[in-house]
Design a protein around this motif. Structure first.
Motif, short mmCIF file in Angstrom:
data_model
loop_
_atom_site.label_atom_id
_atom_site.label_comp_id
_atom_site.label_asym_id
_atom_site.label_seq_id
_atom_site.Cartn_x
_atom_site.Cartn_y
_atom_site.Cartn_z
N LEU A 101 0.71 -1.17 0.11
CA LEU A 101 0.14 0.08 -0.04
C LEU A 101 0.61 1.02 0.04
N LEU A 102 1.93 1.39 0.67
CA LEU A 102 2.83 2.18 0.89
C LEU A 102 3.40 2.82 -0.50
N MET A 103 3.22 2.30 -1.87
CA MET A 103 3.92 1.92 -2.76
C MET A 103 2.74 2.41 -3.83
N THR A 104 2.26 2.48 -3.48
CA THR A 104 1.19 3.21 -4.23
C THR A 104 1.11 4.63 -4.22
N ASP A 105 0.64 5.72 -5.64
CA ASP A 105 0.72 6.83 -6.11
C ASP A 105 -0.97 7.51 -6.40
N GLY A 106 -1.10 8.28 -7.06
CA GLY A 106 -2.41 8.89 -7.19
C GLY A 106 -2.99 7.62 -8.61
N GLY A 107 -2.29 7.71 -9.34
CA GLY A 107 -2.80 6.83 -10.43
C GLY A 107 -3.18 4.96 -10.09
N ASP A 108 -2.29 4.65 -9.21
CA ASP A 108 -3.06 3.52 -8.38
C ASP A 108 -4.67 3.62 -7.81
N ILE B 134 2.96 15.25 -18.01
CA ILE B 134 3.54 14.27 -17.23
C ILE B 134 4.44 13.05 -17.53
N ALA B 135 3.82 12.73 -18.56
CA ALA B 135 4.00 11.22 -18.85
C ALA B 135 5.04 10.96 -19.26
N VAL B 136 5.48 12.58 -19.96
CA VAL B 136 6.46 12.13 -21.04
C VAL B 136 8.19 13.02 -20.09
N LEU B 137 8.06 14.23 -19.08
CA LEU B 137 8.65 15.10 -18.82
C LEU B 137 8.58 14.26 -17.10
N LEU B 138 7.67 13.51 -16.49
CA LEU B 138 8.26 13.78 -15.46
C LEU B 138 8.22 11.70 -14.91
N GLY B 139 7.58 11.24 -16.29
CA GLY B 139 8.42 9.61 -16.17
C GLY B 139 7.43 8.70 -15.86
N LEU B 140 5.62 9.44 -15.40
CA LEU B 140 4.68 9.39 -14.68
C LEU B 140 3.78 8.84 -15.56
N PRO B 141 4.09 7.59 -16.68
CA PRO B 141 3.01 6.81 -17.63
C PRO B 141 1.96 6.30 -16.89
N ALA B 142 1.92 5.63 -16.15
CA ALA B 142 0.65 5.16 -15.63
C ALA B 142 0.28 5.87 -15.05
N PHE B 143 0.28 6.69 -14.23
CA PHE B 143 -0.64 8.25 -13.95
C PHE B 143 -1.56 8.59 -14.57
N SER B 144 -0.51 9.35 -15.71
CA SER B 144 -1.28 9.91 -16.55
C SER B 144 -2.32 9.03 -17.41
#
Length: 414
Positions: free
Chosen positions: A174-181, A371-381
């Motif tokens: 649970l502690l490894m998740t983010d907003g996309g999860d 966000i996906a390209v510049l911040l490296g968060l493709p799953a969240f985006s």
């Protein structure tokens, strides 16, 4: 008295009508029409309906739209394919690291995960046993179930299993998740109540091939779903042989439903689908509204420096040269910050505007791509962009689908 005067006196009411300009001229030799009655009935306007009748008509119309023709099928199918693909790609991408993230080699041990979930009433099928074979079996089952869910095979059943897998993997670490999860977790639960397998699925292909669009039989989506619920519910409370017997009885009873019950079942399924899609749309608006309101509370978004600091976080800079190029100065950063905040806060109101809605969706899609390209968060985006897609019109989705390349049918010539 002349003959003209005597004719006028004998005409009576007809003579007065002729003076008013309403006399009828008849051809010679034809009988005169009968005189009009002195008091002709006047058509009255229809009486206005009372308030209770208008309220009853409005309620009947609402229930007819809620339980009538199923709407939003293509949007639900897009959510099924999109969120299922996001979860499947995550499982395949972390295959080599699966034991360190969710398995027995994780720093977040199973005992620590159980203690945390006990405090928040969480569940995870991965924590039923600590054996490695159990974890490998559940991991393989998650991959298979997700692939079948994306393909749309018996979607009523696989959607429930997909939700169980998403909840289990999310709760294990649970502690490894983010907003996309979190968005993926919520949408997997909502999709279990939608008819997301009616189009763009193996269920739709089977329905076209067999000519049976809806059937209460266990070979179709409803029977499998009811049988699954019966097995799970009975297995938790009763011995295994009782649950097996109960599942057989339920499936036998679902093979052919009476017409009245079948109509009731169809109406309930349609109403459940519409309510679930409305909850999905409301959830997207709530996420954007909360994100925008949290942003305006910080001074970085007020003075326009939030973009500069976000692009210079070392952990979220997969391409430093590209981040430095996107950091175009205080003027551009302030403009982007204010556009982002106003779009997110006002998104819940813009969705009711026919043209402004598409402009807001385009801005948010561009933001998620950045966000996906510049911040490296493709799953969240990807998760947030899929939530925006629920507001796209069906005609647009069909036009995009028509432009996609399709597999050519196999011929005898090869």
């Amino acid at each position: 008295m002349t003959s003209v005067d005597s004719a006028a006196e004998s005409a009576g009411p007809a003579g007065s009508a002729a003076d008013a300009g309403t006399a009828t001229v008849t051809a010679p030799g034809t009988p005169a029409p009968p005189p009009a009655p002195e008091h002709a009935p006047v058509a009255k306007p229809p009486a206005a309906k009372s308030l209770d009748l208008r309220a009853a008509d409005a309620l009947v119309g609402f229930l007819d739209r809620l339980t009538g023709r199923t709407r939003g099928l293509h949007q639900a199918a897009l959510l099924r394919i999109g969120f299922g693909t996001v979860f499947l790609v995550g499982l395949l991408r972390e295959f080599l690291n699966r034991r360190e993230i969710w398995g027995d080699q994780s720093p977040w041990t199973p005992d620590m995960a159980r203690r945390l979930l006990d405090g928040i009433d969480g569940v995870s099928i991965l924590l039923v046993r600590d054996d490695r074979w159990w974890f490998e079996l559940m991991y393989a089952l998650a991959v298979v179930v997700t692939a079948l869910f994306v393909a749309g095979w018996h979607t009523r059943a696989t959607s429930v299993l997909f939700c169980v897998m998403v909840v289990s993997f999310n709760s294990r670490s649970l502690l490894m998740t983010d907003g996309g999860d979190t968005v993926l977790l919520l949408m997997s639960f909502y999709l279990a109540f939608t008819a997301c397998g009616r189009v763009w699925s193996l269920d739709a292909r089977r329905a076209r091939r067999t000519g049976r669009t809806r059937s209460p039989g266990p070979g179709q989506e409803t029977g499998v779903f009811v049988g699954l619920c019966a097995v799970v519910a009975a297995g938790l409370l009763l011995p295994w042989w009782v649950s097996l017997l109960g599942a057989a009885v339920v499936l036998g009873g679902m093979w052919r439903l009476p017409l009245g019950l079948e109509q009731l079942r169809t109406g309930v399924v349609t109403a459940m689908h519409h309510c679930a899609m409305a909850v999905v749309a409301a959830q997207v608006c709530i996420v954007y509204g909360a994100a925008g309101l949290y942003k305006v509370q910080g001074s970085r978004w007020q003075d326009g420096t939030a973009m500069h600091y976000a692009l210079n976080i070392e952990y979220f800079r997969p391409w430093p040269w590209l981040s430095g190029l996107a950091d175009g100065g205080p003027e551009l950063g302030t403009l982007i910050a204010y556009i982002t905040v106003f779009t997110q806060v006002g998104f819940a109101f813009l969705v009711f505007a026919k043209r402004a809605k598409y402009a807001a969706i385009a801005l948010l899609m561009g933001m998620h791509l950045a966000i996906a390209v510049l911040l490296g968060l493709p799953a969240f985006s990807a998760s947030m962009a899929l939530g925006d897609a629920v507001f796209l019109p069906t005609a647009f989705l069909l036009a995009v689908r028509a432009r996609m390349p399709r597999r050519r049918p196999r011929t005898l010539d090869g």
